[in-house]
Design an enzyme around this catalytic site. Structure first.
Site, mmCIF file in Angstrom:
data_model
loop_
_atom_site.group_PDB
_atom_site.id
_atom_site.type_symbol
_atom_site.label_atom_id
_atom_site.label_comp_id
_atom_site.label_asym_id
_atom_site.label_seq_id
_atom_site.Cartn_x
_atom_site.Cartn_y
_atom_site.Cartn_z
ATOM 1 C CG ASP A 89 -2.276 0.695 0.914
ATOM 2 O OD1 ASP A 89 -2.284 1.942 1.016
ATOM 3 O OD2 ASP A 89 -3.293 0.044 0.604
ATOM 4 C CG ASP A 90 0.473 6.102 0.879
ATOM 5 O OD1 ASP A 90 1.461 6.367 0.179
ATOM 6 O OD2 ASP A 90 -0.313 6.972 1.312
ATOM 7 C CE LYS A 166 -6.100 0.998 -1.227
ATOM 8 N NZ LYS A 166 -5.966 0.610 0.200
ATOM 9 C CG ASP A 168 -6.124 6.099 -1.801
ATOM 10 O OD1 ASP A 168 -7.325 6.412 -1.752
ATOM 11 O OD2 ASP A 168 -5.485 5.702 -0.800
ATOM 12 C CD GLU A 201 -15.171 7.582 -6.408
ATOM 13 O OE1 GLU A 201 -15.795 8.556 -6.828
ATOM 14 O OE2 GLU A 201 -15.714 6.668 -5.747
ATOM 15 N N GLY A 203 -16.132 5.346 -2.925
ATOM 16 C CA GLY A 203 -17.575 5.382 -3.140
ATOM 17 C C GLY A 203 -18.153 6.772 -3.332
ATOM 18 C CG MET A 205 -17.868 11.285 -7.735
ATOM 19 S SD MET A 205 -19.028 12.608 -8.132
ATOM 20 C CE MET A 205 -19.193 12.381 -9.886
ATOM 21 C CG ASP A 223 -9.487 4.071 4.309
ATOM 22 O OD1 ASP A 223 -9.863 3.979 3.128
ATOM 23 O OD2 ASP A 223 -8.317 4.357 4.632
#
Ligand SMILES: *[C@@H]1O[C@H](CO)[C@@H](O)[C@H](O)[C@H]1NC(C)=O
Ligand SMILES: *[C@@H]1O[C@H](CO)[C@@H](O)[C@H](O)[C@H]1NC(C)=O
Length: 403
Positions: A89-90, A166, A168, A201, A203, A205, A223
């Site tokens: 991840d990040d 993934k 973000d 994203e 959720g 939009m 999250d």
């Protein structure tokens, strides 16, 4: 749940229609090319399974943790059960790109570079996932995002042997995600390697409405955290979009917290059961190098995993609820039905599922397999099935009509 007083869950189709109209009025992307599949990568016929570093390690990651996790997925047998993606991840990259504008692995924590890590993971028969962001910086602000560098970064990922991205949504330019995300989709398609594309994203939009041609999965929620309330609320938000999941593209209520310590064993069983029946990505979020026996019993439950990986790819819905008692059901291949009875209340209670609520013909005689007890019930059922369910617990079955 007694008798038939339970009220049905409202039909969410009209909500989706209204939301779709609102979104279409805000963007022209899905209006101009609603059907074209930008992401014909052939991946995600069933929901992805693997591990991600964020829920347990946050930014405190390095190449040894990733390697040891790959080792542990193999030695524990989790890899054999389908957990093949090892997702970083990040916080894996230097804050500054190199002179050519490429992302580079952080020298202090990933000194061997990401390509060497991908080679290591591939030698174990696993796949390596990475993380970036459709903005100027990632959420941690400790590394650059890919906005404006999509083609370059997709090429880097492909050249390193990355299998999963993934993507973000932090620190973006305020433009629509329906504009920013497809740029990366096209870049991945051009990069010459099939890379699973996970739209993170949150959720915002309603990506379930436009995600299928763009990504292989899309987050429907913000999250998760390691609490019962956080977990069930994400389950609910994700359930609204059940009809939009299908092989190739899945609703994503965020990664698993099982094994991180914030919930009871029964609560983690509910968590894993809802994620499985909802066809959610099963991405382990704990430290698998020292997962306890209890954690392993949950995430290594083959029968529950089989529901998640069923070839039909139909996401279960909450077909009935009465107060805190819920019935989730979804069709499986070979005329079977997955059934999950969830008690969200403070006391043990009995829950009855009726055939007409769960898509089984009323006169069918049904054999029930209890997926957590690992036994086929001796009794055969006609018309309904009743079980006593612990507070914050569940019962999960596969029902098979036998006549
Ligand atoms: C988990 O395992 C790793 C590597 O084997 C070790 O460094 C770490 O201290 C362990 N953590 C706990 C909480 O036991
Ligand atoms: C369940 O079905 C049986 C018949 O198979 C019936 O006798 C019973 O009343 C039903 N239970 C409920 C709670 O509807």
């Amino acid at each position: 749940m007694e008798g038939r007083e339970g009220y049905g869950v409202p039909n969410f189709s009209w909500v989706l229609v209204i939301v779709l109209i609102v979104i279409m009025s805000m963007t022209d992307v899905c209006v101009s090319s609603p059907r074209r599949n930008l992401l014909a990568n052939g991946l995600a016929k069933t929901p992805p399974m693997g591990w991600n570093s964020w829920n347990h390690f946050n930014c405190k990651i390095d190449e040894n943790i990733i390697k040891e996790t790959a080792d542990a997925l193999v030695s524990t047998g989790l890899a054999k059960l389908g957990y093949i993606y090892v997702n970083i991840d990040d916080c894996w990259a230097e804050l500054v790109r190199d002179k050519e504008g490429n992302l580079v692995g952080k020298k202090s924590t990933f000194p061997s570079g990401i390509k060497a890590l991908a080679d290591y993971v591939h030698r174990k028969g696993l796949k390596l996932g990475i993380y970036s962001d459709a903005g100027y910086f990632t959420c941690s602000k400790q590394m650059p995002g890919s906005l404006g560098h999509e083609e370059k970064d997709a090429k880097s990922f492909a050249s390193w042997g990355i299998d999963y991205l993934k993507y973000d949504n932090c620190n973006n330019d305020g433009s629509n995600p329906t504009v920013r995300y497809p740029v990366m989709t096209r870049s991945l398609m051009k990069a010459g390697r099939p890379i699973f594309f996970s739209l993170c994203e949150w959720g915002d939009m309603h990506p379930a409405l436009w995600g299928a041609p763009v990504g292989n999965s899309w987050r429907t929620t913000n999250d998760i955290s390691d609490t019962w309330e956080s977990m069930v609320s994400r389950a609910d938000m994700n359930e609204v979009y059940a009809e939009l999941a299908r092989p190739g593209g899945w609703n994503d209520p965020d990664m698993l917290e099982v094994g991180n310590g914030g919930m009871t064993k029964d609560e983690y069983i509910v968590h894993f059961s809802i994620w499985a029946i909802s066809k959610a990505p099963l991405l382990i979020g704990c430290d698998v190098r020292n997962a306890t026996k209890e954690t392993m019993e949950i995430i290594a439950n083959k029968e529950v995993i089989a529901v998640n990986q069923d070839s039909l790819g139909i996401q279960a819905k909450k077909v009935r609820m009465q107060g805190d008692l819920e019935i989730w059901a979804g069709q499986l291949s070979r005329y079977r039905v997955a059934l999950l009875l969830v008690n969200r209340g403070p006391w043990r209670n009995s829950i009855t599922a009726h055939w007409d609520d769960i898509g089984i013909p009323p006169s069918s005689v049904v054999q029930a397999r209890d997926l957590w007890e690992h036994k086929t019930l001796k009794e055969q059922f006609v018309g309904n099935l009743t079980a006593t369910v612990n507070s914050h617990g569940c019962k999960m079955y596969v029902l098979k009509p036998i006549s």
